[in-house]
Design a protein around this motif. Structure first.
Motif, PDB file in Angstrom:
ATOM      1  N   MET A  31       0.828  -1.201   0.000  1.00  0.00           N
ATOM      2  CA  MET A  31       0.000   0.000   0.000  1.00  0.00           C
ATOM      3  C   MET A  31       0.862   1.250   0.000  1.00  0.00           C
ATOM      4  O   MET A  31       0.592   2.222  -0.722  1.00  0.00           O
ATOM      5  N   GLN A  32       1.921   1.236   0.795  1.00  0.00           N
ATOM      6  CA  GLN A  32       2.809   2.397   0.870  1.00  0.00           C
ATOM      7  C   GLN A  32       3.506   2.647  -0.465  1.00  0.00           C
ATOM      8  O   GLN A  32       3.657   3.801  -0.888  1.00  0.00           O
ATOM      9  N   ASP A  33       3.923   1.584  -1.129  1.00  0.00           N
ATOM     10  CA  ASP A  33       4.563   1.730  -2.439  1.00  0.00           C
ATOM     11  C   ASP A  33       3.581   2.296  -3.465  1.00  0.00           C
ATOM     12  O   ASP A  33       3.942   3.143  -4.291  1.00  0.00           O
ATOM     13  N   TYR A  34       2.338   1.827  -3.398  1.00  0.00           N
ATOM     14  CA  TYR A  34       1.331   2.315  -4.339  1.00  0.00           C
ATOM     15  C   TYR A  34       1.068   3.803  -4.113  1.00  0.00           C
ATOM     16  O   TYR A  34       0.981   4.575  -5.068  1.00  0.00           O
ATOM     17  N   TRP A  35       0.923   4.191  -2.858  1.00  0.00           N
ATOM     18  CA  TRP A  35       0.689   5.602  -2.546  1.00  0.00           C
ATOM     19  C   TRP A  35       1.880   6.479  -2.955  1.00  0.00           C
ATOM     20  O   TRP A  35       1.689   7.616  -3.371  1.00  0.00           O
ATOM     21  N   ALA A  36       3.090   5.942  -2.810  1.00  0.00           N
ATOM     22  CA  ALA A  36       4.270   6.717  -3.204  1.00  0.00           C
ATOM     23  C   ALA A  36       4.253   7.017  -4.702  1.00  0.00           C
ATOM     24  O   ALA A  36       4.656   8.100  -5.140  1.00  0.00           O
ATOM     25  N   LYS A  37       3.760   6.065  -5.485  1.00  0.00           N
ATOM     26  CA  LYS A  37       3.687   6.251  -6.931  1.00  0.00           C
ATOM     27  C   LYS A  37       2.417   6.993  -7.353  1.00  0.00           C
ATOM     28  O   LYS A  37       2.381   7.611  -8.420  1.00  0.00           O
ATOM     29  N   ASN A  38       1.377   6.918  -6.510  1.00  0.00           N
ATOM     30  CA  ASN A  38       0.082   7.537  -6.821  1.00  0.00           C
ATOM     31  C   ASN A  38      -0.401   8.338  -5.617  1.00  0.00           C
ATOM     32  O   ASN A  38      -1.370   7.959  -4.951  1.00  0.00           O
ATOM     33  N   PRO A  39       0.262   9.444  -5.301  1.00  0.00           N
ATOM     34  CA  PRO A  39      -0.055  10.187  -4.070  1.00  0.00           C
ATOM     35  C   PRO A  39      -1.480  10.731  -4.007  1.00  0.00           C
ATOM     36  O   PRO A  39      -2.008  10.941  -2.915  1.00  0.00           O
ATOM     37  N   THR A  40      -2.114  10.958  -5.160  1.00  0.00           N
ATOM     38  CA  THR A  40      -3.491  11.466  -5.127  1.00  0.00           C
ATOM     39  C   THR A  40      -4.449  10.476  -4.484  1.00  0.00           C
ATOM     40  O   THR A  40      -5.493  10.862  -3.955  1.00  0.00           O
ATOM     41  N   PHE A  41      -4.116   9.176  -4.518  1.00  0.00           N
ATOM     42  CA  PHE A  41      -4.989   8.160  -3.941  1.00  0.00           C
ATOM     43  C   PHE A  41      -4.882   8.113  -2.412  1.00  0.00           C
ATOM     44  O   PHE A  41      -5.665   7.421  -1.773  1.00  0.00           O
ATOM     45  N   LYS A  42      -3.933   8.809  -1.848  1.00  0.00           N
ATOM     46  CA  LYS A  42      -3.753   8.792  -0.397  1.00  0.00           C
ATOM     47  C   LYS A  42      -4.442   9.975   0.286  1.00  0.00           C
ATOM     48  O   LYS A  42      -4.615   9.993   1.504  1.00  0.00           O
ATOM     49  N   VAL A  43      -4.864  10.957  -0.490  1.00  0.00           N
ATOM     50  CA  VAL A  43      -5.419  12.187   0.076  1.00  0.00           C
ATOM     51  C   VAL A  43      -6.639  11.907   0.946  1.00  0.00           C
ATOM     52  O   VAL A  43      -6.752  12.406   2.075  1.00  0.00           O
ATOM     53  N   ALA A  44      -7.583  11.134   0.440  1.00  0.00           N
ATOM     54  CA  ALA A  44      -8.812  10.871   1.190  1.00  0.00           C
ATOM     55  C   ALA A  44      -8.534  10.083   2.464  1.00  0.00           C
ATOM     56  O   ALA A  44      -9.195  10.285   3.486  1.00  0.00           O
ATOM     57  N   TYR A  45      -7.546   9.178   2.406  1.00  0.00           N
ATOM     58  CA  TYR A  45      -7.184   8.417   3.610  1.00  0.00           C
ATOM     59  C   TYR A  45      -6.628   9.353   4.679  1.00  0.00           C
ATOM     60  O   TYR A  45      -7.054   9.307   5.841  1.00  0.00           O
ATOM     61  N   ASP A  46      -5.684  10.201   4.300  1.00  0.00           N
ATOM     62  CA  ASP A  46      -5.095  11.134   5.263  1.00  0.00           C
ATOM     63  C   ASP A  46      -6.164  12.060   5.839  1.00  0.00           C
ATOM     64  O   ASP A  46      -6.140  12.394   7.027  1.00  0.00           O
ATOM     65  N   GLN A  47      -7.073  12.481   5.001  1.00  0.00           N
ATOM     66  CA  GLN A  47      -8.148  13.368   5.453  1.00  0.00           C
ATOM     67  C   GLN A  47      -9.004  12.687   6.511  1.00  0.00           C
ATOM     68  O   GLN A  47      -9.377  13.293   7.522  1.00  0.00           O
ATOM     69  N   LEU A  48      -9.324  11.411   6.282  1.00  0.00           N
ATOM     70  CA  LEU A  48     -10.186  10.692   7.219  1.00  0.00           C
ATOM     71  C   LEU A  48      -9.497  10.475   8.562  1.00  0.00           C
ATOM     72  O   LEU A  48     -10.074  10.744   9.619  1.00  0.00           O
ATOM     73  N   VAL A  49      -8.249  10.012   8.545  1.00  0.00           N
ATOM     74  CA  VAL A  49      -7.581   9.680   9.799  1.00  0.00           C
ATOM     75  C   VAL A  49      -7.167  10.926  10.580  1.00  0.00           C
ATOM     76  O   VAL A  49      -6.950  10.856  11.797  1.00  0.00           O
TER      77      VAL A  49
END
Length: 463
Positions: A384-402
């Motif tokens: 998951m971390q590798d995917y987010w590193a390559k696709n940071p836009t997909f991590k925005v909603a997760y960071d917002q929620l937590v």
């Protein structure tokens, strides 16, 4: 026929199609025991059916997980039945309350929670977890909070998303805005829109008239949407969104539209993607929409092939200045086990739900669909971390929620006639935009119509 009339007719037809729960002398009781042992005694395999509404890539990933589960053991066999949309799924489920045509697991929209509880046909996930000594400690607290009502977790969380800001970085740069510093609150959003308009963007904000945004902004202000603790301490009997925060939001929306800084776009039917298509066409430069369709949205906005568009994704701008006091609540859907199934099928359903929410499978689901990984171990996994590193836009909603506060306000509301309540908000917004109704009168009318819907629903089910 005016646009307002068309929108009103579409909304009315949607509500009519769903209908309402039949009147009953009292709200039916859901299960308080989980028949785990029934699976061991049953003939194998125990076949169960899951109704869902995933489409395109999301359905493909779900089917892959089902195939993996079916191939990993011989005790349970799961079959998927696609009901096309969440409205259709709920309508068919409610029809099945009379005919007996019900699945063993049903996927519904997060807003359907109270209606499902009121059917009395739920085997709560929390009940099976307790019987199975299954822990939800690894799940994001914000997620389990949403699906816990008056101390009971009814649904198994699965497809979780959130609202985010989509914007065109190239349009920002051209207007003298820093594309790496997108707006964080409504005042900054207006200021950015003013600069974008001055630089030639006709209607900088594609303002989707999705009533869930009012509720999200209310939660971000750490304010309740409905009374009795958002319907979580006791059944909601009225709305309370006609507050300082709610009026601020309506005033902001009205001003944006009146000043040509935003164009309202329908969230129903064929107009539901106009806000995104407007960015591609250059008439808009930003909009708020769900993170669940990020892959599709990236495709709509050019997927990197349009020289005039570079997609930016940021947290949803809040109603206040500075640090957000509350936070967005969980959007998406959930899975309910049905207590009308045979005991062995109920036990089989629980085994499958545990499989779906296994950290490894949750990672597969998140990467394949854009939904959020709702388990900490999934989010922290190397994959998951590798995917987010390559696709940071997909991590925005997760960071917002937590990053949001875990409170009764940010857990979101639990309301029986949620469709009617949100319809009242949508109608009020459209009257404000299209007929010039002043914001104070518009939100007051929305709150009253929504409260009337709650009172009517509660009286019909004998609550």
């Amino acid at each position: 026929m005016t646009r307002l009339v068309r929108l009103t007719i579409v909304a009315a037809l949607a509500v009519a199609a769903l209908g309402a729960l039949p009147a009953s002398p009292a709200v039916a009781a859901n299960s308080t025991t989980c028949p785990l042992g029934a699976l061991k005694k049953a003939s194998k395999p125990v076949e169960i059916t899951m109704w869902h509404w995933m489409l395109r890539a999301n359905e493909t990933v779900l089917q892959q997980l089902v195939d993996e589960f079916n191939g990993s053991q011989s005790s349970v066999k799961v079959s998927l039945v696609n009901q096309v949309g969440w409205e259709e799924t709920l309508a068919k489920y409610k029809a099945g309350l009379s005919t007996g045509d019900l699945p063993d697991i049903v996927q519904l929209q997060e807003t359907d929670q109270q209606q499902m509880i009121d059917t009395g046909t739920v085997l709560p996930a929390g009940v099976c977890a307790k019987a199975d000594k299954y822990s939800f400690d690894d799940f994001l607290p914000r997620v389990t909070s949403y699906f816990t009502v008056q101390g009971t977790q009814y649904a198994m969380p699965f497809n979780t998303s959130g609202p985010v800001l989509y914007y065109n970085k190239k349009a920002f740069s051209a207007a003298g805005l820093d594309p790496e510093q997108p707006p964080t609150n409504l005042a900054e959003l207006r200021a950015a829109a003013e600069k974008l308009k001055a630089n030639g963007v006709p209607s900088p904000m594609g303002l989707k008239t999705d009533p869930i945004f009012l509720e999200q902004w209310t939660a971000m202000g750490n304010r309740l949407f409905a009374n009795n603790g958002n319907g979580r301490k006791a059944r909601a009997t009225k709305t309370v969104f006609d507050s300082a925060t709610g009026r601020q939001v309506f005033n902001w929306m009205s001003g944006m539209v009146k000043d040509g800084l935003a164009e309202p776009n329908s969230d129903i039917g064929t107009g539901s993607s106009d806000n995104l298509l407007g960015i591609r066409a250059g008439s808009h430069a930003m909009t708020i929409d769900s993170s669940a369709a990020l892959g599709t949205i990236a495709a709509i906005l050019g997927a990197g092939n349009d020289p005039n568009i570079e997609l930016g994704v940021a947290a949803m701008p809040g109603p206040g200045a500075g640090r957000v006091q509350g936070g967005v609540f969980v959007q998406g859907g959930e899975l309910f086990m049905v207590n009308k199934s045979a005991p062995a099928k109920q036990a089989a359903a629980w085994q499958f739900l545990k499989f779906l929410d296994d950290p490894k499978n949750m990672t597969t689901w998140a990467i394949g669909t854009g939904y959020l990984p709702i388990r900490t171990t999934s989010a922290e996994s190397t994959e998951m971390q590798d995917y987010w590193a390559k696709n940071p836009t997909f991590k925005v909603a997760y960071d917002q929620l937590v990053s949001g506060a875990d409170s009764i306000a940010t857990a979101g509301s639990v309301i029986g006639p949620n469709i009617e309540v949100r319809g009242a908000v949508r109608d009020a917004e459209n009257r404000m935009f299209l007929e010039g109704t002043d914001p104070k009168s518009a939100i007051a009318a929305a709150a009253q119509a929504a409260t009337d819907a709650i009172v009517d629903y509660n009286s019909r089910i004998g609550a």
